[in-house]
Design an enzyme around this catalytic site. Structure first.
Site, PDB file in Angstrom:
ATOM      1  N   CYS A 143      66.625 102.656  60.668  1.00  0.00           N
ATOM      2  CA  CYS A 143      66.776 103.659  59.625  1.00  0.00           C
ATOM      3  C   CYS A 143      66.622 102.954  58.283  1.00  0.00           C
ATOM      4  O   CYS A 143      66.878 101.764  58.173  1.00  0.00           O
ATOM      5  CB  CYS A 143      68.102 104.393  59.720  1.00  0.00           C
ATOM      6  SG  CYS A 143      69.555 103.399  59.433  1.00  0.00           S
TER       7      CYS A 143
ATOM      8  N   ARG B  76      45.810 104.479  75.795  1.00  0.00           N
ATOM      9  CA  ARG B  76      46.771 104.569  74.679  1.00  0.00           C
ATOM     10  C   ARG B  76      47.298 106.004  74.545  1.00  0.00           C
ATOM     11  O   ARG B  76      48.470 106.220  74.271  1.00  0.00           O
ATOM     12  CB  ARG B  76      46.141 104.135  73.349  1.00  0.00           C
ATOM     13  CG  ARG B  76      45.609 102.710  73.284  1.00  0.00           C
ATOM     14  CD  ARG B  76      46.675 101.685  73.528  1.00  0.00           C
ATOM     15  NE  ARG B  76      46.745 101.333  74.927  1.00  0.00           N
ATOM     16  CZ  ARG B  76      47.706 100.587  75.473  1.00  0.00           C
ATOM     17  NH1 ARG B  76      48.684 100.114  74.747  1.00  0.00           N
ATOM     18  NH2 ARG B  76      47.702 100.316  76.761  1.00  0.00           N
TER      19      ARG B  76
ATOM     20  N   TYR C 200      38.481  98.022  65.451  1.00  0.00           N
ATOM     21  CA  TYR C 200      37.819  99.310  65.192  1.00  0.00           C
ATOM     22  C   TYR C 200      36.553  99.438  66.021  1.00  0.00           C
ATOM     23  O   TYR C 200      35.601  98.660  65.867  1.00  0.00           O
ATOM     24  CB  TYR C 200      37.498  99.428  63.699  1.00  0.00           C
ATOM     25  CG  TYR C 200      37.091 100.822  63.296  1.00  0.00           C
ATOM     26  CD1 TYR C 200      38.033 101.725  62.808  1.00  0.00           C
ATOM     27  CD2 TYR C 200      35.771 101.242  63.440  1.00  0.00           C
ATOM     28  CE1 TYR C 200      37.660 103.008  62.451  1.00  0.00           C
ATOM     29  CE2 TYR C 200      35.394 102.528  63.098  1.00  0.00           C
ATOM     30  CZ  TYR C 200      36.343 103.408  62.595  1.00  0.00           C
ATOM     31  OH  TYR C 200      35.988 104.676  62.242  1.00  0.00           O
TER      32      TYR C 200
ATOM     33  N   GLN D 151      45.222 105.461  61.327  1.00  0.00           N
ATOM     34  CA  GLN D 151      45.853 104.191  61.694  1.00  0.00           C
ATOM     35  C   GLN D 151      45.127 103.492  62.840  1.00  0.00           C
ATOM     36  O   GLN D 151      45.754 102.948  63.731  1.00  0.00           O
ATOM     37  CB  GLN D 151      47.341 104.382  62.034  1.00  0.00           C
ATOM     38  CG  GLN D 151      48.212 104.362  60.795  1.00  0.00           C
ATOM     39  CD  GLN D 151      49.631 103.883  61.055  1.00  0.00           C
ATOM     40  OE1 GLN D 151      49.898 103.082  61.940  1.00  0.00           O
ATOM     41  NE2 GLN D 151      50.551 104.380  60.276  1.00  0.00           N
TER      42      GLN D 151
ATOM     43  N   GLY E 193      49.002  93.653  58.465  1.00  0.00           N
ATOM     44  CA  GLY E 193      48.690  95.011  58.023  1.00  0.00           C
ATOM     45  C   GLY E 193      47.257  95.166  57.576  1.00  0.00           C
ATOM     46  O   GLY E 193      46.527  95.968  58.135  1.00  0.00           O
TER      47      GLY E 193
ATOM     48  N   ASN F 133      35.929 108.775  69.198  1.00  0.00           N
ATOM     49  CA  ASN F 133      35.832 107.851  68.080  1.00  0.00           C
ATOM     50  C   ASN F 133      36.235 108.599  66.804  1.00  0.00           C
ATOM     51  O   ASN F 133      35.683 109.657  66.497  1.00  0.00           O
ATOM     52  CB  ASN F 133      34.407 107.320  67.969  1.00  0.00           C
ATOM     53  CG  ASN F 133      34.350 106.132  67.027  1.00  0.00           C
ATOM     54  OD1 ASN F 133      34.788 106.221  65.879  1.00  0.00           O
ATOM     55  ND2 ASN F 133      33.838 105.018  67.518  1.00  0.00           N
TER      56      ASN F 133
ATOM     57  N   GLN G  81      50.477  89.066  62.635  1.00  0.00           N
ATOM     58  CA  GLN G  81      50.783  90.409  62.106  1.00  0.00           C
ATOM     59  C   GLN G  81      52.098  90.310  61.323  1.00  0.00           C
ATOM     60  O   GLN G  81      52.336  89.307  60.668  1.00  0.00           O
ATOM     61  CB  GLN G  81      50.867  91.458  63.229  1.00  0.00           C
ATOM     62  CG  GLN G  81      49.658  92.371  63.288  1.00  0.00           C
ATOM     63  CD  GLN G  81      49.516  93.309  62.086  1.00  0.00           C
ATOM     64  OE1 GLN G  81      50.303  93.305  61.155  1.00  0.00           O
ATOM     65  NE2 GLN G  81      48.445  94.089  62.097  1.00  0.00           N
TER      66      GLN G  81
END
Ligand code: NAD
Length: 557
Positions: free
Chosen positions: A411, A202, A274, A264, A493, A243, A131
């Site tokens: 930030c 989650r 997914y 997301q 990503g 879903n 990642q």
């Protein structure tokens, strides 16, 4: 278990405090940060070495993890550890200003850069998916993305609603490592939110960490909660277990009109990211082990249904954008020819910031003491006194962010400020105002460090979306400038074949040597993003280059 990547019951946490376990703080920082990445408060599935983002790992397998720690404990002050897709492969003599660790994750020669080929190598134990900040050891939990998401939602409110998010709501999917930041960022930016997540654990985790306000048992209940909040002039975030494809379709069918729609889920990874419609979580996980290839088609078909619903909501007037998970590409692969009719979030909202060299600057207190972060927050405000947006963020973060693992802050800062802040932190460490050194890093999603045509570099002005010379130069520049560890990854990503990107982390240990490195790295790194955008012809980037005195040979003449 015979899976070398699974250690049931094993718990990793980074040591806190001012006691060194390695030769110096530069090495200690890497040693602590890889452990912090796997802290159960930080990582999504630490027993599997998975930090976030589908299967983004911190190390190839547990034996590699243990050996990375052991090697770092022995590493000399002038040595550099090389890590290849999560495996410690070599130690070389370099010099004290060189990076202590160099990391390459998930890179494949372009023609072979597919999930199919990667998964084959991954199964053979030859590779690991890094990642962005999972395999480069600077993930800080969901906070890392809260600021970026807050910036995006704020920019979205400015663009579409005259800066007024009040009474508006966002529909989204996914409450994982990154997606879990959405409800908090939304309410901080003044929006309400409905977030659909298929894994109830989650949802519960986001409730526990106060990133999410409520859990609804049905779509009706969720919509009623949002209506009541709107009527009372409150902002509210609601999690719904389901879903996303089913719920988005239902919302479009009912004629319900969210103001903003995004997603997301880990759509970038059609095997692990997914859940196909009609499947249970358990079926999905079993199939990931027994017959992973068979998941791809039903997952992409469901993504296509979700994207069709998003397109319908766009036609009904919602502001719809892709939030960097490649769901448009997946839907397009599955036959949705107009999948790219809604934009990615970077061209829609973030590119103007990238042109000025702004991006997600983050830091971590190795002491483990939250007071170190509070003192550093105050220092940032002192150094940048007249940025109201920044002060607002720091105040909100102070009150609304629950630290996960080692306390951290993020930030967005640009090239004029990053090095000033880094030098000031270094002075605070030198004078004992902080209890231990500070680690400064960033996401690979930054101004100069990524080529990702469906995300960070979508629709570049000069059409250079797919040129990955830029992140390679960024990694080389950070190495030459003396970052403490530098990484170069592929596939973050948006998945295999779709992105290449670089990371850097630098340690403020309070020494003169650190100050020299900080002054170079924390200017050069974001300035290389200004260079990249100036080269693509963005006026704002050219103006910023002039303002910061950046030398661009083809423009200086
Ligand atoms: P993650 O894997 O930790 O979380 C994904 C979540 O989606 C999981 O909790 C999973 O249960 C849920 N999910 C999967 N299928 C679903 C479905 N059909 N319906 C509802 N929920 C479903 O990943 P993450 O770290 O949260 O990242 C999510 C995505 O966002 C990734 O594709 C990542 O690359 C992308 N991302 C974007 C940015 C950005 O700045 N825009 C930054 C980081 C990551």
């Amino acid at each position: 278990s015979t899976d070398p990547r699974y250690a049931p019951g094993r718990v990793v946490r980074s040591p806190h405090g001012a006691t060194l376990h390695c030769r110096n703080w530069l090495i200690e920082a890497a040693w602590r940060m890889i452990q912090n990445n796997l802290d159960p408060e930080v990582a999504e599935h630490p027993e599997h070495l998975v930090v976030y983002g589908g299967m983004g790992r911190a190390a190839r397998d547990w034996a590699c993890f243990d050996q990375i720690l052991a090697t770092l404990r022995e590493l000399g002050e002038d040595e550099t550890l090389l890590v290849q897709s999560g495996k410690p492969v070599g130690v070389f003599r370099t010099h004290v200003d060189a990076p202590r660790v160099l990391i390459a994750n998930s890179n494949l020669v372009p023609k072979w850069a597919t999930w199919e080929h990667f998964n084959e190598l991954d199964r053979k134990g030859l590779m690991m998916f890094g990642q962005m900040t999972a395999g480069s050891w600077i993930y800080i939990g969901s906070q890392g993305i809260v600021q970026g998401t807050y910036e995006t939602f704020t920019a979205c409110a400015d663009r579409h609603f005259g800066g007024h998010a009040a009474r508006r709501w966002i529909l989204t999917g996914g409450l994982g490592g990154m997606g879990g930041a959405q409800p908090l960022a939304a309410t901080m930016a003044g929006f309400s939110m409905l977030a659909v997540e298929c894994d109830e654990t989650r949802v519960d985790l986001r409730l526990k960490t106060h990133y999410l306000d409520r859990k609804a048992a049905s779509l009706d209940e969720a919509l009623a909660l949002l209506d009541t909040a709107r009527a009372e002039g409150r902002v509210l975030s609601v999690g719904l277990v389901g879903n996303a494809a089913d719920v988005f379709e239902e919302i479009a069918r009912l004629g319900v009109k969210p103001d903003v729609v995004t997603d997301q889920t880990s759509a970038h990874d059609p095997i692990h990211g997914y859940l196909p419609q009609g499947w249970t979580l358990q079926q999905w996980r079993e199939r990931q082990r027994s017959d992973p290839q068979s998941i791809i088609e039903p997952a992409k078909r469901s993504m296509a249904n979700q994207v069709r619903a998003m397109l319908a909501l766009q036609r009904a007037g919602a502001a719809v954008f892709d939030y960097g998970n490649n769901i448009r590409q997946m839907a397009h692969d599955a036959g949705v020819i107009d999948a790219f009719a809604f934009p990615g979030f970077v061209p829609a909202y973030i590119r103007p910031l990238f042109c000025r060299g702004y991006g997600p600057f983050r830091w971590v207190a190795l002491s483990g003491d939250p007071k170190d972060i509070h003192r550093s927050d105050a220092k940032v405000k002192e150094l940048i006194p007249d940025d109201r947006h920044l002060h607002n963020w720091l105040d909100l973060a102070r009150h609304r962010i629950t630290f996960q693992g080692l306390p951290a802050r993020i930030c967005w800062l640009g090239p004029k400020d990053r090095y000033r802040v880094g030098l000031a932190f270094n002075e605070m460490v030198r004078h004992g105002e902080l209890h231990a050194p500070i680690v400064i890093g960033r996401d690979h999603l930054d101004t100069g460090s990524v080529a990702s045509p469906n995300r960070e570099t979508e629709a570049m002005r000069d059409g250079s979306d797919a040129v990955s010379d830029w992140p390679l130069l960024n990694a080389l520049l950070n190495t030459a400038s003396g970052a403490t560890w530098v990484s170069f990854h592929h596939g973050g990503g948006v998945g295999m074949g779709y992105s290449q990107h670089a990371g850097q982390v630098i340690v403020c240990d309070g020494t003169d040597g650190a100050a020299r490195r900080i002054a170079r790295v924390l200017f050069n790194d974001p300035a290389s993003g200004v260079m990249r955008h100036a080269d693509a012809g963005y006026e704002e980037a050219l103006a910023t280059a002039r303002e910061i005195g950046l030398r661009l040979p083809m423009h200086d003449a």
